[in-house]
Design a protein around this motif. Structure first.
Motif, PDB file in Angstrom:
ATOM      1  N   GLY B 111       0.973  -1.460  -0.124  1.00  0.00           N
ATOM      2  CA  GLY B 111       0.306   0.177   0.078  1.00  0.00           C
ATOM      3  C   GLY B 111       1.065   1.843  -0.106  1.00  0.00           C
ATOM      4  N   LEU B 112       1.902   1.576  -0.647  1.00  0.00           N
ATOM      5  CA  LEU B 112       2.843   3.151  -0.878  1.00  0.00           C
ATOM      6  C   LEU B 112       2.823   2.776  -2.449  1.00  0.00           C
ATOM      7  CD1 LEU B 112       6.025   1.413   1.339  1.00  0.00           C
ATOM      8  CD2 LEU B 112       4.019   2.458   2.328  1.00  0.00           C
ATOM      9  N   TYR B 113       3.465   4.313  -2.662  1.00  0.00           N
ATOM     10  CA  TYR B 113       3.261   4.250  -3.681  1.00  0.00           C
ATOM     11  C   TYR B 113       4.671   4.584  -4.459  1.00  0.00           C
ATOM     12  CZ  TYR B 113      -1.500   6.151  -2.931  1.00  0.00           C
ATOM     13  OH  TYR B 113      -2.607   5.801  -3.034  1.00  0.00           O
ATOM     14  N   PHE B 114       5.110   4.703  -5.422  1.00  0.00           N
ATOM     15  CA  PHE B 114       6.836   4.498  -5.811  1.00  0.00           C
ATOM     16  C   PHE B 114       6.362   5.302  -7.467  1.00  0.00           C
ATOM     17  CE2 PHE B 114       9.954   2.486  -8.055  1.00  0.00           C
ATOM     18  CZ  PHE B 114      10.825   3.320  -7.917  1.00  0.00           C
ATOM     19  N   VAL B 115       7.269   6.915  -7.605  1.00  0.00           N
ATOM     20  CA  VAL B 115       7.716   6.992  -8.553  1.00  0.00           C
ATOM     21  C   VAL B 115       8.423   7.846  -8.855  1.00  0.00           C
ATOM     22  CG1 VAL B 115       6.944   9.634  -9.686  1.00  0.00           C
ATOM     23  CG2 VAL B 115       5.182   9.380  -8.167  1.00  0.00           C
ATOM     24  N   GLY B 116       9.585   7.029  -9.554  1.00  0.00           N
ATOM     25  CA  GLY B 116      10.700   7.126  -9.407  1.00  0.00           C
ATOM     26  C   GLY B 116      11.147   8.664 -10.137  1.00  0.00           C
ATOM     27  N   GLY B 117      12.730   9.158  -9.628  1.00  0.00           N
ATOM     28  CA  GLY B 117      13.241   9.742  -9.854  1.00  0.00           C
ATOM     29  C   GLY B 117      14.496   9.764 -10.111  1.00  0.00           C
TER      30      GLY B 117
END
Lengths: 278, 278
Positions: B111-117
């Motif tokens: 239930g976590l979000y992940f957006v690469g940067g």
């Protein structure tokens, strides 16, 4: 009496020399340029004292050739009878063996002196409009004595270039000059130009930063000038291109094989060299 | 209530993020760092509000991973149970496929979000001591949405990075990111490192100027980091090295053959590309 210097070719480099001699010395600066309007602009700007004619050469003490190598040599050949006896000829071309081979016997036969020169300064923009009296402040000036020069003449030329702001005067031979320049300048332009031939270049915007900017800066070059320079210096330049291809292949093979140990060693050696010599 | 961001890794990049969040937002900045003395220095400098412990993670809204790719993924795996539900995880690693493959399923399952940067900014010096709140002003930030993110979360992440000064936010896929970075960043480091392997490097002093300086600047690199990044991105990087070797060979052959016409064309195409896309 004030010394007279003729700057032959008022582009970025020659125009900057003209401006520097006006700013930092009391030489009378005579400008020669193929395109008349540029010479007129330089005169109006005070970058030169007069626009030169071949007749003026008989009163000129120093001639600084600031054109491509072939045209520079052609200029001396064409006006050989017009120079003042004892005149010092120098230049700012990016290769030296070619000029020394053509100009030394000519100058010796006519009682002229010749000391090759090459300023380690430039900009990626070209032309008189980009010229700057302070382009050479602190830069290195390479000087190549020839059989058509004497230690006393070399000393005079050194003093002259120091006067306009060079930070370092380096005396070398034509062969050593050309070998070093193949590495420090010509190879940069070859690599930069080859770099942006990747299909990825077409979509790099937004994905690039300082390292990309630095690696590709000199791809913006004058292809007429560099074609001549590269071919005239092929004996030194081809081995340098072979050298970098050889090393690139080492990195490539280590990455393809996922050979961390070799890749780490290659990168570490590079970093250490940069620390030690960079 | 003020949002809390954890910066995990306070090197040049992470330290600069910490300083930027302190300078330009009202986020509470929690710093994590392997070397305790660096975290204490950052706290004393006001670059962070507190030194983090794993227990703090349950109150953190955003985690910015600023370590090498493997260690960044290991950190998330290890603390998976400690994160606050709905926490946004992002990073600044130089490659994306590897992270997205490891972190997406983990984040989805918890239930976590992940957006690469990946910020398009850096310096050739590294470490917290070189960090700067304004390192990212005007730079481009690449963002990689994943199956563990939603359009709304991506919008929040964009807004957050805009707030600290990025000039451009670019949304891309892991594959496209890694292909572009192989060209715009990794290849620069490979070429620069290979460049200075020439024996001529040992005697370049006094013979070099701006183009040499630019071409070799990034040879001064962190071999531990780049070994990992190159190997993790070998699928994109090896073809780029092959590409430049192929083009270098074209220039080499034209020079060796004194083929002025071909050399002129190669250089002109390079100059035109630089003009058009540079």
């Amino acid at each position: 009496m004030k010394k007279k210097i003729a700057i032959v070719g008022l582009g970025l480099i020659g125009g900057s020399f003209a401006r520097a001699f006006k700013k930092y010395t009391d030489y009378t600066v005579i400008g020669f340029n193929r395109t008349q309007s540029t010479a007129e602009k330089a005169l109006a700007d005070g970058a030169i004292d007069a626009i030169g004619t071949p007749e003026d050469l008989k009163e000129v003490d120093i001639v600084l050739l600031s054109m491509y190598p072939k045209v520079s040599c052609d200029f001396v050949e064409k006006h050989m009878e017009a120079f003042k006896p004892g005149c010092i000829i120098t230049d700012d071309c990016g290769i030296k063996s070619y000029l020394v081979e053509r100009l030394t016997p000519l100058c010796q036969a006519h009682g002229l002196y010749f000391v090759g020169g090459h300023p380690m300064a430039g900009r990626e923009v070209s032309g008189y409009k980009a010229s700057d009296a302070d382009l050479y402040r602190g830069a290195s000036m390479l000087l190549v004595p020839t059989e058509a020069s004497t230690p006393e003449i070399v000393k005079q030329v050194k003093a002259m270039f120091s006067q306009i702001g060079f930070g370092q005067l380096v005396i070398t031979t034509p062969e050593h000059h050309d070998r070093m320049i193949a590495y420090t300048s010509q190879l940069c332009h070859v690599v930069s130009s080859a770099y942006i031939k990747s299909p990825s270049e077409l979509e790099h915007k937004g994905y690039s930063g300082g390292s990309y900017r630095d690696l590709t800066r000199v791809a913006y070059l004058n292809e007429t000038m560099w074609t001549e320079l590269f071919i005239e210096n092929k004996q030194a330049l081809v081995p340098e291109i072979d050298e970098i291809i050889h090393h690139l292949t080492e990195y490539r093979d280590a990455i393809a094989a996922e050979d961390e140990q070799t890749l780490f060693r290659l990168l570490k050696e590079g970093r250490q060299r940069k620390e030690q010599f960079g």
